[in-house]
Design a protein around this motif. Structure first.
Motif, PDB file in Angstrom:
ATOM      1  N   LYS A   1      57.852  63.135  18.592  1.00 47.53           N
ATOM      2  CA  LYS A   1      57.762  64.158  17.540  1.00 47.53           C
ATOM      3  C   LYS A   1      57.169  65.460  18.067  1.00 47.53           C
ATOM      4  CE  LYS A   1      59.250  60.895  14.954  1.00 47.53           C
ATOM      5  NZ  LYS A   1      60.720  60.774  14.752  1.00 47.53           N
ATOM      6  N   LYS A   2      57.179  65.650  19.368  1.00 45.76           N
ATOM      7  CA  LYS A   2      56.749  66.886  20.010  1.00 45.76           C
ATOM      8  C   LYS A   2      57.275  66.871  21.439  1.00 45.76           C
ATOM      9  CE  LYS A   2      52.248  64.838  21.142  1.00 45.76           C
ATOM     10  NZ  LYS A   2      50.774  64.984  20.990  1.00 45.76           N
ATOM     11  N   SER A   3      57.048  67.956  22.168  1.00 42.03           N
ATOM     12  CA  SER A   3      57.569  68.065  23.519  1.00 42.03           C
ATOM     13  C   SER A   3      56.434  68.275  24.516  1.00 42.03           C
ATOM     14  CB  SER A   3      58.569  69.231  23.616  1.00 42.03           C
ATOM     15  OG  SER A   3      59.223  69.231  24.861  1.00 42.03           O
ATOM     16  N   GLY A   4      56.670  67.868  25.758  1.00 44.54           N
ATOM     17  CA  GLY A   4      55.696  67.999  26.829  1.00 44.54           C
ATOM     18  C   GLY A   4      56.238  67.311  28.065  1.00 44.54           C
ATOM     19  N   PHE A   5      55.423  67.210  29.113  1.00 40.25           N
ATOM     20  CA  PHE A   5      55.887  66.491  30.305  1.00 40.25           C
ATOM     21  C   PHE A   5      55.772  64.992  30.023  1.00 40.25           C
ATOM     22  CE2 PHE A   5      55.466  64.373  34.384  1.00 40.25           C
ATOM     23  CZ  PHE A   5      56.576  64.880  35.045  1.00 40.25           C
ATOM     24  N   SER A   6      56.895  64.295  30.110  1.00 38.15           N
ATOM     25  CA  SER A   6      56.922  62.873  29.765  1.00 38.15           C
ATOM     26  C   SER A   6      57.614  62.066  30.848  1.00 38.15           C
ATOM     27  CB  SER A   6      57.633  62.669  28.420  1.00 38.15           C
ATOM     28  OG  SER A   6      58.955  63.172  28.454  1.00 38.15           O
ATOM     29  N   TRP A   7      57.270  60.795  30.902  1.00 41.26           N
ATOM     30  CA  TRP A   7      57.885  59.873  31.846  1.00 41.26           C
ATOM     31  C   TRP A   7      57.791  58.468  31.271  1.00 41.26           C
ATOM     32  CZ3 TRP A   7      53.066  61.842  32.106  1.00 41.26           C
ATOM     33  CH2 TRP A   7      52.000  60.963  32.281  1.00 41.26           C
TER      34      TRP A   7
ATOM     35  N   ILE B   1      71.842  60.067  24.088  1.00 39.13           N
ATOM     36  CA  ILE B   1      70.667  60.713  24.657  1.00 39.13           C
ATOM     37  C   ILE B   1      69.638  60.917  23.544  1.00 39.13           C
ATOM     38  CG2 ILE B   1      69.770  62.808  25.743  1.00 39.13           C
ATOM     39  CD1 ILE B   1      71.417  61.076  27.627  1.00 39.13           C
ATOM     40  N   ILE B   2      68.391  60.477  23.799  1.00 36.53           N
ATOM     41  CA  ILE B   2      67.322  60.617  22.819  1.00 36.53           C
ATOM     42  C   ILE B   2      66.254  61.532  23.418  1.00 36.53           C
ATOM     43  CG2 ILE B   2      65.598  59.402  21.441  1.00 36.53           C
ATOM     44  CD1 ILE B   2      67.330  56.888  21.717  1.00 36.53           C
ATOM     45  N   PRO B   3      66.093  62.763  22.926  1.00 33.88           N
ATOM     46  CA  PRO B   3      65.118  63.706  23.499  1.00 33.88           C
ATOM     47  C   PRO B   3      63.689  63.271  23.211  1.00 33.88           C
ATOM     48  CG  PRO B   3      66.084  64.611  21.506  1.00 33.88           C
ATOM     49  CD  PRO B   3      66.839  63.342  21.795  1.00 33.88           C
ATOM     50  N   ASP B   4      62.747  63.810  23.992  1.00 33.82           N
ATOM     51  CA  ASP B   4      61.342  63.430  23.820  1.00 33.82           C
ATOM     52  C   ASP B   4      60.799  63.813  22.445  1.00 33.82           C
ATOM     53  OD1 ASP B   4      61.251  66.163  24.157  1.00 33.82           O
ATOM     54  OD2 ASP B   4      59.769  66.146  25.773  1.00 33.82           O
ATOM     55  N   THR B   5      61.385  64.847  21.828  1.00 31.72           N
ATOM     56  CA  THR B   5      60.936  65.236  20.495  1.00 31.72           C
ATOM     57  C   THR B   5      61.246  64.169  19.453  1.00 31.72           C
ATOM     58  OG1 THR B   5      63.021  66.460  20.256  1.00 31.72           O
ATOM     59  CG2 THR B   5      61.083  67.715  20.899  1.00 31.72           C
TER      60      THR B   5
ATOM     61  N   ARG C   1      71.825  67.294  31.489  1.00 36.00           N
ATOM     62  CA  ARG C   1      70.531  67.952  31.304  1.00 36.00           C
ATOM     63  C   ARG C   1      69.735  67.920  32.600  1.00 36.00           C
ATOM     64  NH1 ARG C   1      68.058  66.448  25.473  1.00 36.00           N
ATOM     65  NH2 ARG C   1      66.268  67.309  26.578  1.00 36.00           N
ATOM     66  N   HIS C   2      68.862  68.912  32.795  1.00 39.32           N
ATOM     67  CA  HIS C   2      68.073  68.991  34.020  1.00 39.32           C
ATOM     68  C   HIS C   2      67.250  67.718  34.198  1.00 39.32           C
ATOM     69  CE1 HIS C   2      64.795  70.076  36.757  1.00 39.32           C
ATOM     70  NE2 HIS C   2      65.646  70.957  37.267  1.00 39.32           N
ATOM     71  N   SER C   3      67.277  67.154  35.414  1.00 39.42           N
ATOM     72  CA  SER C   3      66.633  65.867  35.688  1.00 39.42           C
ATOM     73  C   SER C   3      65.822  65.939  36.974  1.00 39.42           C
ATOM     74  CB  SER C   3      67.694  64.763  35.817  1.00 39.42           C
ATOM     75  OG  SER C   3      68.504  64.707  34.655  1.00 39.42           O
ATOM     76  N   SER C   4      64.522  65.631  36.871  1.00 41.06           N
ATOM     77  CA  SER C   4      63.636  65.665  38.032  1.00 41.06           C
ATOM     78  C   SER C   4      63.246  64.276  38.510  1.00 41.06           C
ATOM     79  CB  SER C   4      62.366  66.459  37.716  1.00 41.06           C
ATOM     80  OG  SER C   4      62.663  67.767  37.304  1.00 41.06           O
TER      81      SER C   4
ATOM     82  N   TYR D   1      60.921  68.913  35.089  1.00 38.80           N
ATOM     83  CA  TYR D   1      59.900  69.947  35.243  1.00 38.80           C
ATOM     84  C   TYR D   1      60.327  71.254  34.584  1.00 38.80           C
ATOM     85  CZ  TYR D   1      58.434  66.801  39.002  1.00 38.80           C
ATOM     86  OH  TYR D   1      58.046  65.702  39.727  1.00 38.80           O
ATOM     87  N   VAL D   2      61.621  71.389  34.309  1.00 38.38           N
ATOM     88  CA  VAL D   2      62.169  72.640  33.801  1.00 38.38           C
ATOM     89  C   VAL D   2      62.273  72.632  32.284  1.00 38.38           C
ATOM     90  CG1 VAL D   2      64.209  74.132  33.796  1.00 38.38           C
ATOM     91  CG2 VAL D   2      63.445  73.051  35.924  1.00 38.38           C
ATOM     92  N   SER D   3      62.783  71.529  31.730  1.00 35.83           N
ATOM     93  CA  SER D   3      62.929  71.458  30.278  1.00 35.83           C
ATOM     94  C   SER D   3      62.100  70.295  29.750  1.00 35.83           C
ATOM     95  CB  SER D   3      64.413  71.306  29.908  1.00 35.83           C
ATOM     96  OG  SER D   3      64.989  70.185  30.566  1.00 35.83           O
ATOM     97  N   SER D   4      62.690  69.382  29.020  1.00 40.61           N
ATOM     98  CA  SER D   4      61.946  68.259  28.446  1.00 40.61           C
ATOM     99  C   SER D   4      62.571  66.943  28.873  1.00 40.61           C
ATOM    100  CB  SER D   4      61.923  68.366  26.920  1.00 40.61           C
ATOM    101  OG  SER D   4      63.240  68.413  26.410  1.00 40.61           O
ATOM    102  N   GLY D   5      61.789  65.874  28.752  1.00 39.67           N
ATOM    103  CA  GLY D   5      62.280  64.566  29.123  1.00 39.67           C
ATOM    104  C   GLY D   5      63.154  63.958  28.032  1.00 39.67           C
TER     105      GLY D   5
END
Length: 235
Positions: A92-98, A84-88, A38-41, A55-59
């Motif tokens: 329970k939602k998506s956004g810029f995360s770290w 892999i555990i997505p930010d959603t 997955r895309h990684s910044s 920056y392209v998809s989700s954390g």
């Protein structure tokens, strides 16, 4: 290592203090393992796991756990890949995360959501691994987020034209000037309270000392400081 469209990778060194086998990962070169395609910044440690921002998809969290080493005559543990555990799934939602160590953050409009992460509870159902903490209002939003990071003294957010420090005592400090590069040093011995900022024409070093007076177990912003850790595998 965050490598953009190529994904995220680990370089396994010979001086690991635990078993170097991260079972389930693809070895793409000598000692280099692909954690995710997955895309990684940005990438940072969350104890044995990795939190990876994009920056392209989700954390997402690349979850690892500690398993007993059945192939050894001595008592030891291996750090093994879980999933892999997505930010959603975390927020329970998506956004810029770290994230870094026990806290994971997500920026949405004028607030930052905070989740407490417990490494020892990572499993297939993640029951108890993620606990939602009180969100933090952030009225300093000044454009698109360029980068973000976490230190003991708080959270650092870089925007197009400024840099903001959300301190662990909940004070907000704005540096209203675009930066070239910035860095914190949470894993250092002498500079864990430093923020180094490079501008076009100078380097400025800021020292934050307020966190000494904060009750570490209760703080929302910043890494929890612990004097002694008796069992590193179960943090």
């Amino acid at each position: 290592m965050a490598a953009g469209d190529e994904g995220a990778f680990e370089l396994h060194l010979n001086n690991y203090s635990y078993g170097i086998e991260s079972l389930g990962l693809e070895e793409v070169d000598n000692k280099v393992y692909r954690v995710s395609n997955r895309h990684s910044s940005l990438v940072n440690w969350a104890f044995a796991s990795l939190y990876i921002s994009s920056y392209v998809s989700s954390g997402f969290l690349a979850a690892f756990g500690w398993d007993n080493n059945k192939n050894s005559n001595i008592e030891s543990r291996n750090r093994n890949f879980k999933r892999i555990i997505p930010d959603t799934e975390v927020f329970k939602k998506s956004g810029f995360s770290w994230g870094c160590q026990e806290k994971i953050y997500m920026a949405n409009s004028n607030r930052i959501d905070v989740v407490h992460y417990t490494q020892s509870k990572v499993s297939n159902d993640n029951k108890g691994a993620f606990s939602l903490l009180e969100p933090f209002s952030n009225d300093s939003n000044s454009g698109k987020i360029i980068s973000a990071g976490t230190a003991y003294f708080g959270v650092i957010v870089e925007y197009d034209e400024s840099l903001t420090v959300l301190c662990s005592d909940q004070e907000i400090i704005n540096f209203s000037e675009p930066v070239v590069r910035w860095r914190v040093y949470p894993r250092s011995i002498r500079y864990e309270n430093h923020l180094h900022v490079i501008y076009e024409d100078r380097l400025e070093i800021y020292s934050f000392n307020h966190d000494y007076f904060i009750k570490q177990e209760d703080k929302i912003l910043g890494i929890q400081y612990k004097k002694e850790i008796t069992n590193k595998n179960n943090r």
